[in-house]
Write an enzyme that holds these catalytic residues in place. Structure first.
Site, mmCIF file in Angstrom:
data_model
loop_
_atom_site.group_PDB
_atom_site.id
_atom_site.type_symbol
_atom_site.label_atom_id
_atom_site.label_comp_id
_atom_site.label_asym_id
_atom_site.label_seq_id
_atom_site.Cartn_x
_atom_site.Cartn_y
_atom_site.Cartn_z
ATOM 1 N N CYS A 104 5.817 58.048 -11.905
ATOM 2 C CA CYS A 104 6.366 56.705 -12.248
ATOM 3 C C CYS A 104 5.131 56.202 -13.031
ATOM 4 C CB CYS A 104 6.981 55.906 -11.122
ATOM 5 S SG CYS A 104 7.611 54.395 -11.738
ATOM 6 N N HIS A 146 16.161 57.613 -10.484
ATOM 7 C CA HIS A 146 14.863 56.583 -10.574
ATOM 8 C C HIS A 146 15.045 55.550 -11.334
ATOM 9 C CE1 HIS A 146 10.309 57.021 -10.483
ATOM 10 N NE2 HIS A 146 10.700 56.193 -11.626
ATOM 11 N N GLU A 147 15.334 55.701 -12.712
ATOM 12 C CA GLU A 147 15.151 54.624 -13.600
ATOM 13 C C GLU A 147 16.461 53.737 -13.293
ATOM 14 O OE1 GLU A 147 12.852 54.688 -15.576
ATOM 15 O OE2 GLU A 147 12.447 56.639 -15.307
ATOM 16 N N HIS A 150 14.799 51.212 -10.650
ATOM 17 C CA HIS A 150 14.126 50.077 -11.244
ATOM 18 C C HIS A 150 14.806 48.897 -11.381
ATOM 19 C CE1 HIS A 150 10.147 52.026 -11.685
ATOM 20 N NE2 HIS A 150 10.680 53.092 -12.485
HETATM 21 NI NI NI Z 1 9.581 54.774 -12.717
#
Ligand code: NI
Length: 180
Positions: A104, A146-147, A150
């Site tokens: 990341c 994953h995104e 966030h």
């Molecule tokens: Ni990330």
């Protein structure tokens, strides 16, 4: 266009719930998307979420190239072109989960082994207002999860079940398959 500063783990913007974008086609969103794409390419990342550039809005950009894993071939489910996704939603398909190594841009220098859903459907809009709906598997499914994490203030180490598998990139050769 501008290369934006990336927030690192510990910055409060990475822990908050990002806000829904009212108008995905607004000029300020177009500018944000353009800067995020430039920043992602400059940083050699596979994806970037707006909170990572200190903007708490539900916007992500990513790509899932075919050469991530030759065994997966060119199937559309496994690969994604450079994609802008605004106000994304994820629906898990089936119960299969897979472990994979992640990095990341907000956690520089580290990699971690993270278990995620192997098969998802995702929905959202691009910055021209077009609706996006896709099925994703493998790395493609992983980068989207994953995104989108966030946007809910979650970084990948918080998804890990075994912190022994949080390692420095410089030690990754002990774990990762060799790339020839
Ligand atoms: Ni990330």
């Amino acid at each position: 266009m501008a290369i934006l500063k990336i927030a690192r783990m510990g910055h409060p913007v990475l822990s908050q719930i990002a806000k829904t974008v009212d108008d995905p086609t607004a000029p300020e969103i177009r500018r944000l998307v353009s800067d995020m794409l430039e920043t992602m390419v400059d940083s050699d990342g596979a994806g970037l979420a707006a909170p990572q550039v200190h903007v708490p809005l539900r916007v992500v950009v990513f790509q899932a190239p075919a050469d991530r894993d030759d065994r997966l071939g060119e199937s559309a489910d496994y690969t994604a072109p450079l994609t802008v996704l605004i106000n994304p939603e994820i629906e898990v398909i089936g119960e299969t989960r897979e472990s994979g190594w992640e990095g990341c841009l907000s956690v520089p220098g580290l990699r971690g082994l993270v278990e995620r859903s192997a098969h998802i459907r995702y929905l959202g809009f691009d910055h021209e207002g077009h609706r996006i709906e896709r099925i994703a598997k493998g790395f493609h499914a992983r980068v989207v999860q994953h995104e989108c994490d966030h946007l809910d203030g979650v970084l990948y180490p918080q998804r890990m079940s075994d912190l022994k598998k949080l390692i420095f990139e410089s030690e990754a050769h002990h774990w990762l398959p060799r790339e020839d």
